[in-house]
Write an enzyme that holds these catalytic residues in place. Structure first.
Site, short mmCIF file in Angstrom:
data_model
loop_
_atom_site.label_atom_id
_atom_site.label_comp_id
_atom_site.label_asym_id
_atom_site.label_seq_id
_atom_site.Cartn_x
_atom_site.Cartn_y
_atom_site.Cartn_z
N ASN A 112 0.29 11.37 -13.60
CA ASN A 112 -0.82 10.99 -12.14
C ASN A 112 -0.02 10.71 -11.00
OD1 ASN A 112 -2.53 9.72 -10.35
ND2 ASN A 112 -3.98 9.74 -11.99
N ASP A 116 -1.27 10.17 -7.87
CA ASP A 116 -1.90 9.85 -6.98
C ASP A 116 -1.08 9.06 -5.94
OD1 ASP A 116 -4.83 9.00 -8.91
OD2 ASP A 116 -4.04 10.73 -8.17
N HIS A 117 -0.40 8.20 -6.53
CA HIS A 117 0.12 7.26 -5.48
C HIS A 117 1.43 7.61 -4.66
CE1 HIS A 117 -3.04 4.47 -6.51
NE2 HIS A 117 -2.68 4.86 -8.01
N ARG A 154 0.98 6.46 6.49
CA ARG A 154 1.66 6.56 7.73
C ARG A 154 0.91 8.04 8.38
NH1 ARG A 154 6.47 4.37 9.23
NH2 ARG A 154 6.46 1.80 8.79
N HIS A 185 -6.49 12.35 -9.03
CA HIS A 185 -7.71 11.95 -8.65
C HIS A 185 -8.12 12.22 -7.35
CE1 HIS A 185 -10.55 8.05 -9.61
NE2 HIS A 185 -11.29 9.28 -9.12
N ARG A 216 -10.69 11.19 -5.19
CA ARG A 216 -11.49 10.29 -4.76
C ARG A 216 -12.62 10.63 -3.70
NH1 ARG A 216 -11.63 5.11 -6.59
NH2 ARG A 216 -10.27 4.52 -8.51
N ARG A 236 -8.61 8.37 -0.43
CA ARG A 236 -7.42 7.47 -0.14
C ARG A 236 -6.10 7.93 -0.48
NH1 ARG A 236 -9.42 2.63 -4.45
NH2 ARG A 236 -11.24 3.30 -3.60
N HIS A 237 -6.13 8.74 -1.49
CA HIS A 237 -4.63 9.27 -1.83
C HIS A 237 -4.74 10.91 -1.81
CE1 HIS A 237 -6.49 8.64 -5.85
NE2 HIS A 237 -6.30 7.49 -5.89
N GLU A 282 -9.15 14.74 -11.92
CA GLU A 282 -9.97 13.37 -12.01
C GLU A 282 -11.19 13.52 -10.85
OE1 GLU A 282 -7.66 10.26 -12.46
OE2 GLU A 282 -7.52 10.36 -14.61
N THR A 302 -9.78 2.36 -10.80
CA THR A 302 -10.80 2.72 -11.85
C THR A 302 -10.92 1.37 -12.53
OG1 THR A 302 -10.31 4.95 -11.89
CG2 THR A 302 -11.62 4.34 -13.68
N GLU A 317 -10.71 10.68 -22.76
CA GLU A 317 -9.68 9.58 -22.23
C GLU A 317 -10.14 8.49 -22.75
OE1 GLU A 317 -7.11 10.93 -19.10
OE2 GLU A 317 -6.72 8.88 -18.88
N HIS A 361 -4.52 4.60 -18.17
CA HIS A 361 -4.72 3.70 -17.14
C HIS A 361 -3.92 2.35 -17.55
CE1 HIS A 361 -6.87 2.31 -13.92
NE2 HIS A 361 -6.34 1.04 -14.47
N GLY A 375 0.58 7.10 -14.27
CA GLY A 375 0.65 7.44 -12.82
C GLY A 375 1.35 5.96 -12.12
N HIS A 376 0.41 5.33 -12.00
CA HIS A 376 1.06 3.92 -11.10
C HIS A 376 2.30 3.57 -11.38
CE1 HIS A 376 0.87 -0.18 -9.48
NE2 HIS A 376 0.38 0.49 -8.36
#
Ligand code: DXP
Ligand SMILES: NCC(=O)COP(=O)(O)O
Length: 247
Positions: free
Chosen positions: A15, A17-18, A26, A51, A53, A57-58, A78, A109, A159, A198, A220-221
């Protein structure tokens, strides 16, 4: 486990996302999640999870086509169960869509999708995605009623939310691991392909990866955090090694 049962190869979906979280901090275009996807592909990752969202946000809308164009890896999008996200998914035709619960104020999530309580709302969305040839996954808590609801909805994949497992300590973690083990077996027994994700890390991934029915982990994270220190290639390779050690 019977010698007749050969566990499916455990795929690793990364993932990204981050990467986009840092980019958006920035308002520019660096670091680019597309470059992350290319590194994941080059190092042997099996898929990309993103994801989109509601609050962007990402991951952003324009990231999706760029990610799809950048590698041959399957994209697992996602998304919340909304008309907006359904339209985006049908437009982009990802390999898979994982329907997740989403609340704007949440930091991440928090729980699983209540497939049991939202059948009528989810059924048309699952049908439209399936009719478009998109593999539908439901991001659910490891509960029998949610597995049964996934069966009723005709979702080919679930999942299992590993957040409770990841945050549990001591005996409570063993309890959560058994829930995941039992629900992966229940899903597979009923023809549903079980995935998990997750909050998975180097330290907690192996007991989950050892669950024989699981076909895919989405992580991911933690990997993006590790990548800050060791690089994304090394972080993904380390996670892959840990997963392979228990299969
Ligand atoms: C559904 C899930 O557990 C992850 O994909 C998580 O949603 C990552 O995105 P966030 O970190 O924005 O929650
Ligand atoms: N569905 C889980 C996922 O994509 C990654 O979750 P996390 O590793 O970022 O917690």
């Amino acid at each position: 486990m019977s010698e007749l049962f050969a566990p499916p190869r455990l795929r690793l979906g990364v993932n990204i996302d981050h990467v986009a979280t840092i980019r958006n901090a920035r308002g520019g275009d660096h670091p680019d999640p597309v470059r992350a996807a290319q590194i994941v592909a080059a190092v042997g990752g099996d898929g990309i999870t993103a994801h989109l969202r509601e609050d962007r946000r990402h991951i952003r809308d324009e990231d999706l086509a760029r990610i799809q164009a950048a590698t041959n890896l399957p994209l697992n999008l996602e998304m919340a169960a909304t008309e907006e996200m359904l339209a985006i998914a049908l437009r982009h035709q990802p390999h898979a869509c994982c329907i997740v619960p989403e609340r704007r104020e949440e930091r991440t999530t928090e729980g699983g999708l209540d497939a049991a309580g939202q059948h009528n709302r989810l059924a048309p969305i699952v049908a439209r995605l399936s009719d478009a040839g998109i593999r539908v996954s439901l991001f659910i808590a490891p509960e029998a009623r949610q597995i049964e609801a996934a069966m009723k909805l005709g979702a080919p994949v679930v999942e299992l939310h590993t957040g409770e497992y990841a945050h549990a300590q001591g005996d409570a973690r063993a309890v959560e691991l058994k829930r995941l083990t039992d629900m992966a077996a229940l899903a597979a027994k009923n023809g549903i392909e079980p995935h998990a994700g997750h909050g998975l890390t180097y330290d907690n991934v192996q007991p989950v990866a050892a669950i024989p029915q699981l076909a895919e982990l989405n992580i991911g994270h933690y990997l993006i955090g590790e990548a800050i220190f060791v690089g994304l290639e090394s972080a993904v390779q380390r996670m892959r090694t840990l997963m392979d050690e228990v299969r």
